[in-house]
Design an enzyme around this catalytic site. Structure first.
Site, PDB file in Angstrom:
ATOM      1  N   GLU A  93     -24.414  49.824 -18.395  1.00 57.64           N
ATOM      2  CA  GLU A  93     -24.461  51.292 -18.429  1.00 57.64           C
ATOM      3  C   GLU A  93     -24.727  51.820 -19.839  1.00 57.64           C
ATOM      4  O   GLU A  93     -25.456  52.793 -20.010  1.00 57.64           O
ATOM      5  CB  GLU A  93     -23.122  51.833 -17.908  1.00 57.64           C
ATOM      6  N   ASP A  94     -24.146  51.185 -20.833  1.00 61.12           N
ATOM      7  CA  ASP A  94     -24.156  51.781 -22.183  1.00 61.12           C
ATOM      8  C   ASP A  94     -24.921  51.004 -23.237  1.00 61.12           C
ATOM      9  O   ASP A  94     -25.008  51.462 -24.384  1.00 61.12           O
ATOM     10  CB  ASP A  94     -22.702  51.941 -22.690  1.00 61.12           C
TER      11      ASP A  94
HETATM   12  P1  NDP Z   1     -18.516  61.924 -20.048  1.00 61.36           P
HETATM   13  O1  NDP Z   1     -18.884  61.039 -18.922  1.00 61.36           O
HETATM   14  O2  NDP Z   1     -19.564  62.436 -20.957  1.00 61.36           O
HETATM   15  O3  NDP Z   1     -17.415  61.289 -20.930  1.00 61.36           O
HETATM   16  C1  NDP Z   1     -16.351  60.627 -20.356  1.00 61.36           C
HETATM   17  C2  NDP Z   1     -16.546  59.152 -20.503  1.00 61.36           C
HETATM   18  O4  NDP Z   1     -16.625  58.825 -21.878  1.00 61.36           O
HETATM   19  C3  NDP Z   1     -15.387  58.377 -19.978  1.00 61.36           C
HETATM   20  O5  NDP Z   1     -15.521  58.175 -18.597  1.00 61.36           O
HETATM   21  C4  NDP Z   1     -15.472  57.095 -20.788  1.00 61.36           C
HETATM   22  O6  NDP Z   1     -16.420  56.291 -20.114  1.00 61.36           O
HETATM   23  C5  NDP Z   1     -16.086  57.544 -22.112  1.00 61.36           C
HETATM   24  N1  NDP Z   1     -15.185  57.678 -23.266  1.00 61.36           N
HETATM   25  C6  NDP Z   1     -15.481  57.343 -24.548  1.00 61.36           C
HETATM   26  N2  NDP Z   1     -14.495  57.645 -25.371  1.00 61.36           N
HETATM   27  C7  NDP Z   1     -13.510  58.186 -24.629  1.00 61.36           C
HETATM   28  C8  NDP Z   1     -12.223  58.687 -24.940  1.00 61.36           C
HETATM   29  N3  NDP Z   1     -11.739  58.689 -26.206  1.00 61.36           N
HETATM   30  N4  NDP Z   1     -11.463  59.188 -23.938  1.00 61.36           N
HETATM   31  C9  NDP Z   1     -11.926  59.205 -22.688  1.00 61.36           C
HETATM   32  N5  NDP Z   1     -13.164  58.746 -22.317  1.00 61.36           N
HETATM   33  C10 NDP Z   1     -13.944  58.232 -23.292  1.00 61.36           C
HETATM   34  O7  NDP Z   1     -17.712  63.176 -19.523  1.00 61.36           O
HETATM   35  P2  NDP Z   1     -17.956  63.896 -18.187  1.00 61.36           P
HETATM   36  O8  NDP Z   1     -19.382  64.217 -18.089  1.00 61.36           O
HETATM   37  O9  NDP Z   1     -17.310  63.070 -17.154  1.00 61.36           O
HETATM   38  O10 NDP Z   1     -17.161  65.227 -18.355  1.00 61.36           O
HETATM   39  C11 NDP Z   1     -15.886  65.380 -17.809  1.00 61.36           C
HETATM   40  C12 NDP Z   1     -15.848  66.548 -16.866  1.00 61.36           C
HETATM   41  O11 NDP Z   1     -16.179  67.703 -17.568  1.00 61.36           O
HETATM   42  C13 NDP Z   1     -16.796  66.422 -15.705  1.00 61.36           C
HETATM   43  O12 NDP Z   1     -16.061  66.590 -14.523  1.00 61.36           O
HETATM   44  C14 NDP Z   1     -17.819  67.533 -15.905  1.00 61.36           C
HETATM   45  O13 NDP Z   1     -18.054  68.239 -14.695  1.00 61.36           O
HETATM   46  C15 NDP Z   1     -17.180  68.432 -16.862  1.00 61.36           C
HETATM   47  N6  NDP Z   1     -18.034  68.940 -17.897  1.00 61.36           N
HETATM   48  C16 NDP Z   1     -17.633  70.091 -18.455  1.00 61.36           C
HETATM   49  C17 NDP Z   1     -18.332  70.636 -19.465  1.00 61.36           C
HETATM   50  C18 NDP Z   1     -17.801  71.851 -20.063  1.00 61.36           C
HETATM   51  O14 NDP Z   1     -18.187  72.201 -21.153  1.00 61.36           O
HETATM   52  N7  NDP Z   1     -16.859  72.529 -19.416  1.00 61.36           N
HETATM   53  C19 NDP Z   1     -19.577  70.020 -19.955  1.00 61.36           C
HETATM   54  C20 NDP Z   1     -19.896  68.787 -19.319  1.00 61.36           C
HETATM   55  C21 NDP Z   1     -19.121  68.282 -18.328  1.00 61.36           C
HETATM   56  P3  NDP Z   1     -16.499  54.680 -20.245  1.00 61.36           P
HETATM   57  O15 NDP Z   1     -15.382  54.081 -19.472  1.00 61.36           O
HETATM   58  O16 NDP Z   1     -17.839  54.418 -19.623  1.00 61.36           O
HETATM   59  O17 NDP Z   1     -16.445  54.421 -21.702  1.00 61.36           O
END
Ligand code: NDP
Ligand code: ZN
Length: 181
Positions: free
Chosen positions: A67-68
């Site tokens: 994925e990354d």
């Molecule tokens: P991302 O997928 O961009 O980021 C979350 C992912 O980042 C995690 O699943 C994890 O994946 C990885 N990660 C890396 N560092 C960390 C950390 N320190 N803590 C936690 N996770 C980390 O986020 P989403 O797009 O999922 O956004 C979350 C929610 O926010 C969504 O439900 C979306 O609808 C909403 N959203 C809201 C916005 C807003 O401004 N209100 C904008 C965009 C989204 P891994 O396990 O793969 O490393």
């Protein structure tokens, strides 16, 4: 497999993941090296879920490589076999899809996943939510953090009946966040 073969296979896998993720950082303010995450997910599985199955632990270590990073499923199969490839495939989002679609598919696909993939997903969610409880990723609003907890709860609902220790820890987190539905 002998104990030394298992040990060699695990260290080969940790090393493979570390090389793949070497230029990546987590999203927390301290920019922790990314490899802490897959190693931590595998450690949750051994330490909290009592999982010792080599394929599952290797899949946990590799779960974010395709994925990354520039890693292919074929590469994983050659190095770690078809069982590990299958689990990693199950826990890998299709990055050609829009983010909202990927989020929805994680919820939809969770219940039909294999036992092995469910374990990796539970440990992955637990690790990420613990990270979020410590600090919000750089640039995330409180609302975005909340949405992430709510979405995670929906994914976890589809993974239930897999490992009581992990599900209990996740439930405690959701309770602390007051996410009841
Ligand atoms: P991302 O997928 O961009 O980021 C979350 C992912 O980042 C995690 O699943 C994890 O994946 C990885 N990660 C890396 N560092 C960390 C950390 N320190 N803590 C936690 N996770 C980390 O986020 P989403 O797009 O999922 O956004 C979350 C929610 O926010 C969504 O439900 C979306 O609808 C909403 N959203 C809201 C916005 C807003 O401004 N209100 C904008 C965009 C989204 P891994 O396990 O793969 O490393
Ligand atoms: Zn992950």
């Amino acid at each position: 497999m002998s104990v030394s073969e298992v040990t060699q296979a695990l260290i080969k896998c940790v090393n493979f993941a570390a090389e793949k993720h070497k230029d990546q950082r987590r999203k927390n303010p301290e920019k922790t090296p990314y490899i802490n995450h897959p190693i931590g997910v595998a450690y949750i599985l051994t330490n909290e879920a009592n999982v010792t199955d080599l394929n599952i632990l290797q899949a946990a270590l590799l779960h974010d490589t395709v994925e990354d990073t520039e890693t292919s499923f074929d590469e994983i199969e050659v190095a770690f076999g078809s069982e590990v490839r299958k689990i990693v495939e199950e826990v890998t989002d299709d990055k050609t899809l829009a983010k909202e679609v990927r989020k929805r598919l994680q919820i939809e696909h969770a219940p039909g996943s294999s036992y092995e993939a469910k374990l990796v997903k539970l440990a992955d969610k637990l690790y990420n939510l613990r990270d979020l409880e410590i600090s919000a990723p750089v640039g995330w609003s409180e609302q975005r953090v909340n949405e992430y907890f709510e979405w995670s709860k929906k994914v976890v609902e589809g993974l239930r009946g897999t490992n009581s220790a992990l599900e209990r820890s996740l439930d405690q987190i959701f309770l602390r966040r007051n996410i009841l539905t």
